[in-house]
Write a protein that holds these residues in place. Structure first.
Motif, mmCIF file in Angstrom:
data_model
loop_
_atom_site.group_PDB
_atom_site.id
_atom_site.type_symbol
_atom_site.label_atom_id
_atom_site.label_comp_id
_atom_site.label_asym_id
_atom_site.label_seq_id
_atom_site.Cartn_x
_atom_site.Cartn_y
_atom_site.Cartn_z
ATOM 1 N N VAL A 143 29.103 59.073 50.518
ATOM 2 C CA VAL A 143 28.349 57.822 49.616
ATOM 3 C C VAL A 143 27.457 57.101 50.768
ATOM 4 O O VAL A 143 26.744 56.551 50.176
ATOM 5 C CB VAL A 143 29.391 56.828 49.133
ATOM 6 C CG1 VAL A 143 30.362 57.512 47.964
ATOM 7 C CG2 VAL A 143 30.171 56.183 50.157
ATOM 8 N N THR A 144 27.646 57.474 51.880
ATOM 9 C CA THR A 144 26.612 56.879 52.933
ATOM 10 C C THR A 144 25.708 57.911 52.980
ATOM 11 O O THR A 144 25.397 58.933 52.593
ATOM 12 C CB THR A 144 27.299 56.768 54.346
ATOM 13 O OG1 THR A 144 28.161 58.173 54.595
ATOM 14 C CG2 THR A 144 28.754 55.416 54.376
ATOM 15 N N LYS A 145 24.448 57.070 53.813
ATOM 16 C CA LYS A 145 23.294 57.717 53.628
ATOM 17 C C LYS A 145 22.809 58.273 54.945
ATOM 18 O O LYS A 145 22.242 59.295 55.194
ATOM 19 C CB LYS A 145 22.020 56.741 53.477
ATOM 20 C CG LYS A 145 21.844 56.446 51.938
ATOM 21 C CD LYS A 145 20.895 55.329 51.698
ATOM 22 C CE LYS A 145 19.580 55.282 52.389
ATOM 23 N NZ LYS A 145 18.760 54.295 52.131
ATOM 24 N N ASN A 146 23.735 57.866 56.155
ATOM 25 C CA ASN A 146 23.467 58.122 57.560
ATOM 26 C C ASN A 146 24.719 58.831 58.218
ATOM 27 O O ASN A 146 25.821 58.368 57.987
ATOM 28 C CB ASN A 146 23.011 56.975 58.049
ATOM 29 C CG ASN A 146 21.941 56.184 57.782
ATOM 30 O OD1 ASN A 146 20.768 56.870 57.609
ATOM 31 N ND2 ASN A 146 22.076 55.197 57.162
ATOM 32 N N PHE A 154 26.691 50.692 47.700
ATOM 33 C CA PHE A 154 27.971 51.346 47.351
ATOM 34 C C PHE A 154 28.742 50.535 45.949
ATOM 35 O O PHE A 154 29.823 51.431 45.665
ATOM 36 C CB PHE A 154 28.957 51.245 48.798
ATOM 37 C CG PHE A 154 28.344 51.605 49.706
ATOM 38 C CD1 PHE A 154 28.156 53.049 50.026
ATOM 39 C CD2 PHE A 154 27.955 50.573 50.895
ATOM 40 C CE1 PHE A 154 27.511 53.640 51.168
ATOM 41 C CE2 PHE A 154 27.289 51.316 51.872
ATOM 42 C CZ PHE A 154 27.180 52.516 52.006
ATOM 43 N N ASP A 211 26.700 51.907 58.157
ATOM 44 C CA ASP A 211 25.735 52.881 57.419
ATOM 45 C C ASP A 211 24.286 51.887 57.057
ATOM 46 O O ASP A 211 23.377 52.381 57.053
ATOM 47 C CB ASP A 211 26.523 53.433 56.093
ATOM 48 C CG ASP A 211 25.341 54.572 55.544
ATOM 49 O OD1 ASP A 211 25.102 55.443 56.329
ATOM 50 O OD2 ASP A 211 25.124 54.254 54.190
ATOM 51 N N LEU A 213 31.956 62.542 57.205
ATOM 52 C CA LEU A 213 30.523 61.774 56.454
ATOM 53 C C LEU A 213 29.307 62.426 57.365
ATOM 54 O O LEU A 213 28.141 62.500 56.642
ATOM 55 C CB LEU A 213 30.669 60.319 56.783
ATOM 56 C CG LEU A 213 31.898 59.547 56.003
ATOM 57 C CD1 LEU A 213 31.849 58.005 56.462
ATOM 58 C CD2 LEU A 213 31.591 59.766 54.405
ATOM 59 N N ARG A 252 36.732 51.238 54.702
ATOM 60 C CA ARG A 252 35.447 51.072 53.854
ATOM 61 C C ARG A 252 34.440 50.141 54.196
ATOM 62 O O ARG A 252 33.158 50.688 54.503
ATOM 63 C CB ARG A 252 35.779 50.662 52.491
ATOM 64 C CG ARG A 252 36.698 51.459 51.663
ATOM 65 C CD ARG A 252 37.192 51.032 50.375
ATOM 66 N NE ARG A 252 36.087 50.834 49.249
ATOM 67 C CZ ARG A 252 36.198 50.051 48.255
ATOM 68 N NH1 ARG A 252 36.943 49.145 48.063
ATOM 69 N NH2 ARG A 252 35.070 50.322 47.478
ATOM 70 N N TRP A 274 39.778 56.146 49.444
ATOM 71 C CA TRP A 274 38.956 55.049 49.963
ATOM 72 C C TRP A 274 37.570 54.865 49.574
ATOM 73 O O TRP A 274 36.807 53.807 49.752
ATOM 74 C CB TRP A 274 38.899 55.043 51.405
ATOM 75 C CG TRP A 274 40.324 55.094 52.034
ATOM 76 C CD1 TRP A 274 41.164 54.204 51.796
ATOM 77 C CD2 TRP A 274 40.733 55.604 53.231
ATOM 78 N NE1 TRP A 274 42.246 54.221 52.572
ATOM 79 C CE2 TRP A 274 42.259 55.254 53.452
ATOM 80 C CE3 TRP A 274 40.273 56.726 54.121
ATOM 81 C CZ2 TRP A 274 42.703 55.571 54.590
ATOM 82 C CZ3 TRP A 274 41.061 57.273 55.085
ATOM 83 C CH2 TRP A 274 42.243 56.577 55.199
ATOM 84 N N GLY A 275 37.086 55.825 48.453
ATOM 85 C CA GLY A 275 35.761 55.454 48.033
ATOM 86 C C GLY A 275 34.493 55.798 49.011
ATOM 87 O O GLY A 275 33.557 55.280 48.836
ATOM 88 N N LEU A 276 34.962 56.774 49.849
ATOM 89 C CA LEU A 276 33.708 57.118 51.008
ATOM 90 C C LEU A 276 33.166 58.339 50.657
ATOM 91 O O LEU A 276 32.123 58.618 51.248
ATOM 92 C CB LEU A 276 34.584 57.222 52.327
ATOM 93 C CG LEU A 276 34.766 55.826 52.780
ATOM 94 C CD1 LEU A 276 35.870 56.178 53.944
ATOM 95 C CD2 LEU A 276 33.816 54.697 53.130
#
Lengths: 412, 329
Positions: B70-73, A123, A102, B19, A95, B57-59
């Motif tokens: 959940v990431t921007k890039n 997040f 990011d 991602l 994570r 894992w919350g990604l």
């Protein structure tokens, strides 16, 4: 009971299983006596998962044999590299990895506190500040992140060295990486770069390539560091077919790598016996770098002196061994034979005697080491003398035994 | 800085892929896991990625039946310190000039200024590499190599002038397919398809060191020639089967030396030796024979009959040579 994972924490144990499956191929479950049956089952299952296409099974009276079956000349990439891509990690590790990358991809640079807040805001994840600090420190070491101080505050930013940039800017680099990633010594690093760049090896093939050496590469950074810094190392090793671990304190000099036998050795000085010797890299379990060796240069000179008479790896031999002398007989149209000898010989001279006869003189510390090569000339050796009597007698006995083995003169 | 690190691992790479796509269906997620993971990763990894799973894992987050990052890039792909050290090391290898010109090498060296090389040639000693390796410092060799490599990339035919082992000079028109390097010979060989009478016909293997000149004709042949097709006609009809006695450490030595071959092994019931079947390429048969003979009486060639007879003939000749010499036999 913990559940099975295809990822591993410790490379050492796996290394020895992969090696045994690959090199021997005849071992059955009961031959892996070093650990419990459950360990064997788990390791075998992992290897099957990593190397599925290359695993073959056969049944002997002793049981089911598992073998990693690869012709290294016919493959594009070393499948054993997969073992290196199996390192376990925690949920926080992965994570934080993607969260930090990011956020820093958006920002020029951030302090630890700013990064902590950004992770929370973007997040909704709260990590201990110390956990983030340690991850940043680790990634500075890995080269993913750089740090610079402004006053008392440290700012972090992503490294500007992007894989695509390297591959595009430096013409020819992708092919160089494809080629060198299948070379001996740290090819795994090149392969990791290829995977990052999303390229594969579609052109190059490697012949006489001992892909199993990659498993030993895990030991090399410590050994090379000790050589460069002239340090002692403590080495744990086991013998062929033995599970007994020996510990030795060594002064390392060089890695000796045979492209004919596939064996790699650490050339070193054993501080206990005070002699120059070699240790098979494949039998080394662990290496620990120790303090600086005060007389490294003296010992290294001694090693260089031994090397000057060393045919392959045998170092400590008496100096008064006579040169081994062979007369090789060739037919008139066999000019390729002396060519081959000149190409392959070492510590040797070749003298033409006339009539297709050649005198080959091998002057090395241990003539026994030259004998496998000498035997490649079976059928052409008119006479053999010098060296050590035990070596000559063994050769002559071998020829008599082979004559019986292949059925006397009747088969010709 | 460690080779064995999760940042190079299969799982990190798969997650980065997902991602990068920003949004994936569960089916696409499994497809990427199968493509980039290990054989069984599809059993273990989905619950860690699937946002509907309690152990994820919350990604990613679930939205309208798809999983969104959940990431921007897209995750940045960075050349790590270890990879830079490796690049620095290969820049010192003379073979690097086969791939890059001097100017590019100089620019890469500058980019890697201050980076410590991962290894140096002095760290390693190879006692038994053949002494007549290819001449990587020769400009004409490098030029031939690059022409062939470029043609192989572009699937272009090349016209080469080649000097055979016996000294005859030939002109050939070829489609380069693969380039093979031998660690033992320190030589490159070209696997190609040869054009004869206007048609692509047979496979051939040329030592690149014997190619005098090579010219890219610019004529494209958009065909795919799997290397195995080129080699299959060269594969041995049946494997060589040998028995190795458990003496003088011969078994261990043999299995290590022939580790680069596809093989099957079986230990004798009484542990007195093992039987090994090896698959080899027919052009390598002479090399195979002498390598097997190098084990002396510790190894017996059982089959194929042609190889056994060839070994027997050499042994008989050797026996007679020493018998006629007399004095110590």
């Amino acid at each position: 009971m913990s559940s099975f994972s295809e990822l591993i924490k410790n490379f050492d144990k796996t290394r020895s299983y992969v090696r045994d499956f690959f090199i021997y191929g005849y071992k059955v479950r009961s031959d892996f006596s070093r650990k419990s049956s459950r360990t064997y089952d788990d390791e075998k299952r992992r290897v099957e998962s990593w190397l599925g296409d290359y695993i073959s099974y056969s049944t002997s009276e002793r049981g089911k044999q598992t073998c990693i079956c690869v012709d290294s000349g016919h493959i594009a990439e070393n499948p054993l590299y997969n073992a290196y891509y199996s390192k376990s990690f925690t949920a926080n590790d992965i994570r934080l990895h993607f969260f930090i990358l990011d956020i820093l991809a958006d920002e020029y640079m951030l302090s630890l506190k700013e990064l902590y807040n950004a992770i929370d805001q973007r997040f909704g994840a709260i990590f201990d500040v110390q956990t983030i600090r340690l991850k940043l420190k680790e990634y500075i070491g890995e080269g993913l992140i750089t740090a610079e101080k402004d006053g008392r505050t440290v700012y972090y930013r992503l490294s500007s060295d992007r894989v695509t940039d390297f591959m595009e800017v430096f013409e020819g680099l992708p092919d160089a990486v494809r080629f060198f990633s299948e070379q001996a010594n740290f090819g795994i690093v090149g392969n990791s770069l290829m995977r990052s760049a999303d390229i594969s090896n579609d052109i190059f093939r490697m012949k006489h390539n001992y892909i199993v050496h990659t498993l030993e590469d895990i030991l090399l950074p410590d050994i090379l560091q000790a050589i460069d810094e002239k340090r002692y190392i403590t080495v744990e090793s086991f013998g062929a077919g033995s599970s007994v671990i020996h510990t030795a304190r060594l002064v390392p000099f060089q890695i000796i790598s045979s492209v004919r036998t596939g064996r790699r050795y650490l050339a070193c000085c054993d501080t206990k016996y005070k002699n120059i010797c070699t240790v098979r890299l494949g039998f080394i379990k662990s290496v620990k770098v120790e303090e600086v060796c005060g007389n490294f240069d003296t010992l290294q000179r001694k090693y260089q002196s031994c090397l000057s008479r060393c045919y392959c790896v045998s170092m400590s031999r008496p100096k008064d061994v006579k040169p081994l002398k062979l007369v090789i007989r060739t037919d008139p149209d066999e000019t390729f034979i002396p060519e081959r000898i000149r190409r392959e010989m070492r510590l040797s001279t070749l003298e033409e005697l006339g009539g297709g006869r050649y005198l080959l003189t091998i002057d090395c510390g241990d003539p026994n080491e030259a004998m496998p090569w000498v035997k490649t000339f079976i059928g052409r050796i008119e006479s053999i003398e010098g060296g050590e009597p035990i070596v000559i007698n063994r050769f002559l006995r071998d020829i008599k035994r082979m004559e019986k083995m292949y059925g006397g003169d009747s088969e010709e | 800085m460690n080779i064995f690190s999760e940042i190079y691992g299969a799982y990190y790479r798969i997650v980065a892929r997902i991602l990068e796509e920003r949004s994936v269906t569960p089916a696409r997620m499994n497809e990427l896991i199968r493509k980039y993971g290990f054989r069984d990763s599809v059993l273990f990894l989905p619950p860690k990625i699937d946002p509907r799973s309690g152990e994820n894992w919350g990604l990613l987050r679930s939205e309208g039946g798809v999983f969104k990052a959940v990431t921007k890039n897209p995750p940045p792909k960075i050349v790590t310190a270890l990879q830079k050290r490796w690049l620095k090391a290969i820049l010192a290898d003379p073979k690097i000039r086969l791939f890059m010109d001097d100017d590019t090498i100089a620019r890469l060296e500058k980019r890697l200024e201050g980076v410590q090389s991962l290894f140096r040639s002095e760290h390693f000693y190879i006692p038994d590499r053949y002494s007549d390796g290819d001449k990587y410092d020769s400009e004409s060799y490098r030029s031939v190599f690059r022409t062939i490599l470029t043609a192989a990339r572009e699937k272009n035919m090349v016209e080469v002038t080649y000097r055979s082992r016996k000294g005859a000079v030939k002109r050939l028109i070829l489609l380069p397919v693969k380039i093979e390097y031998s660690h033992k010979d320190d030589k490159f060989r070209l696997y190609a398809v040869q054009r004869r009478q206007g048609r692509l016909k047979e496979g051939c293997i040329l030592n690149i060191g014997r190619i005098i000149s090579a010219e890219n004709t610019g004529i494209t042949e958009d065909i795919t020639v799997p290397l195995d097709n080129l080699r299959s006609f060269r594969r041995c009809d049946e494997p060589v089967e040998v028995h190795i006695a458990a003496e003088r450490n011969a078994m261990e030595r043999f299995l290590m030396e022939f580790a680069s071959y596809e093989k099957q092994t079986e230990l004798d019931d009484d542990g007195s030796g093992c039987t090994v079947r090896l698959w080899y390429d027919r052009p390598d048969e002479a090399e195979m024979l002498i390598r097997l003979l190098s084990y002396g009486a510790a190894l017996e060639i059982l089959s194929p009959p042609s190889l056994r007879h060839a070994a027997a003939a050499r042994v008989h000749r050797q026996y007679r040579l020493l018998s006629s010499g007399g004095k110590n036999f």
